[in-house]
Design an enzyme around this catalytic site. Structure first.
Site, PDB file in Angstrom:
ATOM      1  N   PHE A 186      39.130  18.064  -5.333  1.00  0.00           N
ATOM      2  CA  PHE A 186      40.377  18.542  -5.935  1.00  0.00           C
ATOM      3  C   PHE A 186      41.128  19.339  -4.875  1.00  0.00           C
ATOM      4  CE2 PHE A 186      43.368  21.154  -8.156  1.00  0.00           C
ATOM      5  CZ  PHE A 186      43.813  20.344  -9.185  1.00  0.00           C
ATOM      6  N   ASP A 195      39.294  22.841   3.079  1.00  0.00           N
ATOM      7  CA  ASP A 195      40.128  23.365   1.999  1.00  0.00           C
ATOM      8  C   ASP A 195      39.357  24.513   1.358  1.00  0.00           C
ATOM      9  OD1 ASP A 195      41.459  23.993  -0.298  1.00  0.00           O
ATOM     10  OD2 ASP A 195      41.831  21.922  -0.922  1.00  0.00           O
ATOM     11  N   LYS A 212      45.254  30.813  -3.540  1.00  0.00           N
ATOM     12  CA  LYS A 212      44.704  31.541  -4.690  1.00  0.00           C
ATOM     13  C   LYS A 212      44.544  33.054  -4.489  1.00  0.00           C
ATOM     14  CE  LYS A 212      42.201  27.670  -6.845  1.00  0.00           C
ATOM     15  NZ  LYS A 212      42.840  27.442  -8.110  1.00  0.00           N
TER      16      LYS A 212
HETATM   17  C1  PLP Z   1      40.219  23.479  -3.454  1.00  0.00           C
HETATM   18  C2  PLP Z   1      41.630  23.511  -3.970  1.00  0.00           C
HETATM   19  N1  PLP Z   1      42.629  23.070  -3.195  1.00  0.00           N
HETATM   20  C3  PLP Z   1      43.901  23.080  -3.607  1.00  0.00           C
HETATM   21  C4  PLP Z   1      44.223  23.540  -4.873  1.00  0.00           C
HETATM   22  C5  PLP Z   1      45.655  23.548  -5.303  1.00  0.00           C
HETATM   23  O1  PLP Z   1      46.140  24.837  -5.321  1.00  0.00           O
HETATM   24  P1  PLP Z   1      47.443  25.214  -6.187  1.00  0.00           P
HETATM   25  O2  PLP Z   1      47.065  25.080  -7.615  1.00  0.00           O
HETATM   26  O3  PLP Z   1      47.767  26.614  -5.763  1.00  0.00           O
HETATM   27  O4  PLP Z   1      48.509  24.257  -5.789  1.00  0.00           O
HETATM   28  C6  PLP Z   1      43.221  24.002  -5.712  1.00  0.00           C
HETATM   29  C7  PLP Z   1      43.551  24.482  -7.049  1.00  0.00           C
HETATM   30  O5  PLP Z   1      42.736  24.630  -7.924  1.00  0.00           O
HETATM   31  C8  PLP Z   1      41.887  23.990  -5.258  1.00  0.00           C
HETATM   32  O6  PLP Z   1      40.888  24.415  -6.016  1.00  0.00           O
END
Ligand code: PLP
Length: 476
Positions: free
Chosen positions: A164, A249, A278
């Site tokens: 994700f 990520d 986050k």
């Molecule tokens: C690992 C990861 N990358 C990217 C995102 C996307 O972030 P955002 O919701 O701030 O766009 C999330 C969101 O849950 C995430 O858990």
């Protein structure tokens, strides 16, 4: 100075636009407003699982409903409240930015706060050189895709199943769950899914030499999947071998969540790009960051006429930068990373004990305060029959039999680690105490014990949920 024209006089009562009174006055309309003007389906979900208590206050790791009842929050807003809700240091930083009348977003200028936040972030990740600020995690992912393509001249991006990375088009193209992709049409070309934790499959993909970047969550958020000890190191070596950039990520795992500043530190790897978001927001001001090697960055921003070739209007805004700085200050001064490691280890041990005692608990995984409790088919006949019935109606529905009583009877807010998933996830504030851990352990133990009684209250709830799911299916 006054922002009112000199000839306009307002009475005392009208002088202030008072958000607090507005919220208090319209609180009774909360669900009606959302049903009417926003996502009605979300309201229906909350009503169905009984989460529609209407929280009115948040402080640290706790939420309070309108009646003043205290809840322990194990979601922390999908991981944004690493330092807890409404932390005084964060509040002070944000109010002082407003009080200082800073120019903010001049655009044809470079703000000092962004420079300071970049400097402070890079101190934690000394092998990277530059920072690019975004407004969200997804936007950090989009930026990484563009940077990787631009720096390598290749189009492909490899990502893992169950991954994700966000829901904008580039990020969605790297999403390992078809549920999120269905209905949204053609995605970014050249993206290639590989199984998580499988180096042979990764090598096959990278050996085409068409892959610009391999992007991976060190611990996958959906399911709390932890790689084998040698996976990330092997992945890094393969990336170097085939000229692919290695992108971590850390939007969810970063900033102390797993008991290290970055989760990759558990495995001693040094990615070419690290994505954060986050928690950096302190929960208040959206922000994302791409930490990146100089050579990559300078391929993108390589000439003066390309100084604005990638960016966004609100990137580097002062409130977000101040939120980031205050968040790092709190994480460091309150030793939250150490606390996450300690309390996380304690909880993990307690859950492992439950896995030994209860046949419905199949596995427990975690690092620091990112913990997954996975449920699975039981062995005993009566339980197995009940489990199978529920699973036939909806994969992963069983987890709601845990999260609903946790919320209703024990005042713990937790959710499932993804769609059609059997794992309940814990992602609390990094400052939780031993008393909070007692609360968590006592509550999970009681609810899991109840779920082993058939017939019993938990399985009656199961029947109600199954009926709801069947009705919803029939209505489609
Ligand atoms: C690992 C990861 N990358 C990217 C995102 C996307 O972030 P955002 O919701 O701030 O766009 C999330 C969101 O849950 C995430 O858990």
């Amino acid at each position: 100075m006054s922002y009112l024209p000199a000839n306009i006089d307002i009475g005392e009562d009208d002088r202030i636009f008072d958000i607090a009174s507005l919220v208090a006055e319209r609180e009774p309309d909360r669900y009606r407003l959302h049903t009417r003007h926003l996502n009605e389906m979300m309201v229906r979900v909350l009503q169905t699982i009984g989460f529609n208590v209407g929280f009115t206050r948040g402080a640290g790791q706790y939420l309070y409903d309108g009646a003043g009842v205290r809840y322990l929050d194990l979601l922390s807003g999908w991981g944004v409240f690493a330092i807890g809700r409404n932390h005084p240091v964060l509040r002070e930083a944000l109010t002082s930015v407003l009080a200082e009348d800073l120019p903010n977003l001049v655009q044809m200028d470079v703000p000092v706060l962004a420079g300071l936040l970049a400097e402070r972030l890079l101190k934690h990740v000394p092998y990277l050189d530059k920072v690019f600020f975004t407004n969200s995690g997804s936007e950090a992912v989009e930026s990484a895709i563009k940077f990787a393509r631009c720096a390598t001249g290749r189009a492909g991006i490899a990502y893992c199943d169950h991954a994700f990375h966000g829901l904008s088009y580039g990020a969605l193209s790297l999403n390992g769950d078809p549920m999120f992709r269905d209905g949204f049409g053609t995605l970014l070309p050249g993206c290639c899914e590989v199984p998580f934790n499988n180096l042979a499959a990764l090598e096959k993909a990278l050996s085409t030499r068409e892959i610009a970047a391999f992007i991976v969550e060190p611990i996958q958020g959906k399911g709390v999947n932890i790689p084998d000890d040698l996976y990330l190191r092997g992945a890094q070596a393969l990336c170097r071998k085939y000229g692919t950039l290695f992108v971590a990520d850390e939007v969810q795992t970063g900033l102390g969540r797993t008991g290290r500043f970055l989760a990759v530190e558990h495995w001693g790897v040094e990615p070419d790009m690290v994505l954060l978001a986050k928690a950096l927001s302190g929960g208040h001001v959206p922000i994302g960051a791409v930490l990146v090697r100089k050579q990559i960055f300078e391929k993108v921003f390589n000439r003066m006429d390309r100084a604005v070739v990638h960016g966004s209007t609100f990137g580097k805004n002062d409130l977000a930068m101040a939120a980031g700085l205050a968040t790092l200050e709190v994480i460091e001064s309150e030793r939250l990373i150490q606390n996450a490691a300690r309390t996380g280890a304690r909880l993990l041990e307690a859950f492992q004990g439950m896995a030994r005692n209860y046949e419905l608990v199949k596995a427990v995984r975690g690092k620091g305060l990112m913990i997954g409790v996975e449920f699975g088919a039981p062995r005993s006949l009566k339980l197995k029959a009940a489990w199978t019935l529920l699973e036939t109606v909806g994969t992963g529905l069983f987890c709601q039999l845990i999260t609903i009583p946790l919320f209703r009877d024990h005042k713990i807010l937790a959710q499932v680690a993804g769609h059609a998933n059997h794992t309940v996830k814990l992602l609390p504030t990094l400052g939780i105490t031993d008393a909070d851990c007692d609360w968590i352990e006592r509550s999970f133990d009681a609810v899991i014990a109840d779920s082993h009684r058939v017939p019993g209250a938990v399985w009656s709830l199961g029947k109600t949920l199954a009926d709801h799911a069947l009705k919803a299916r029939a209505a489609r």
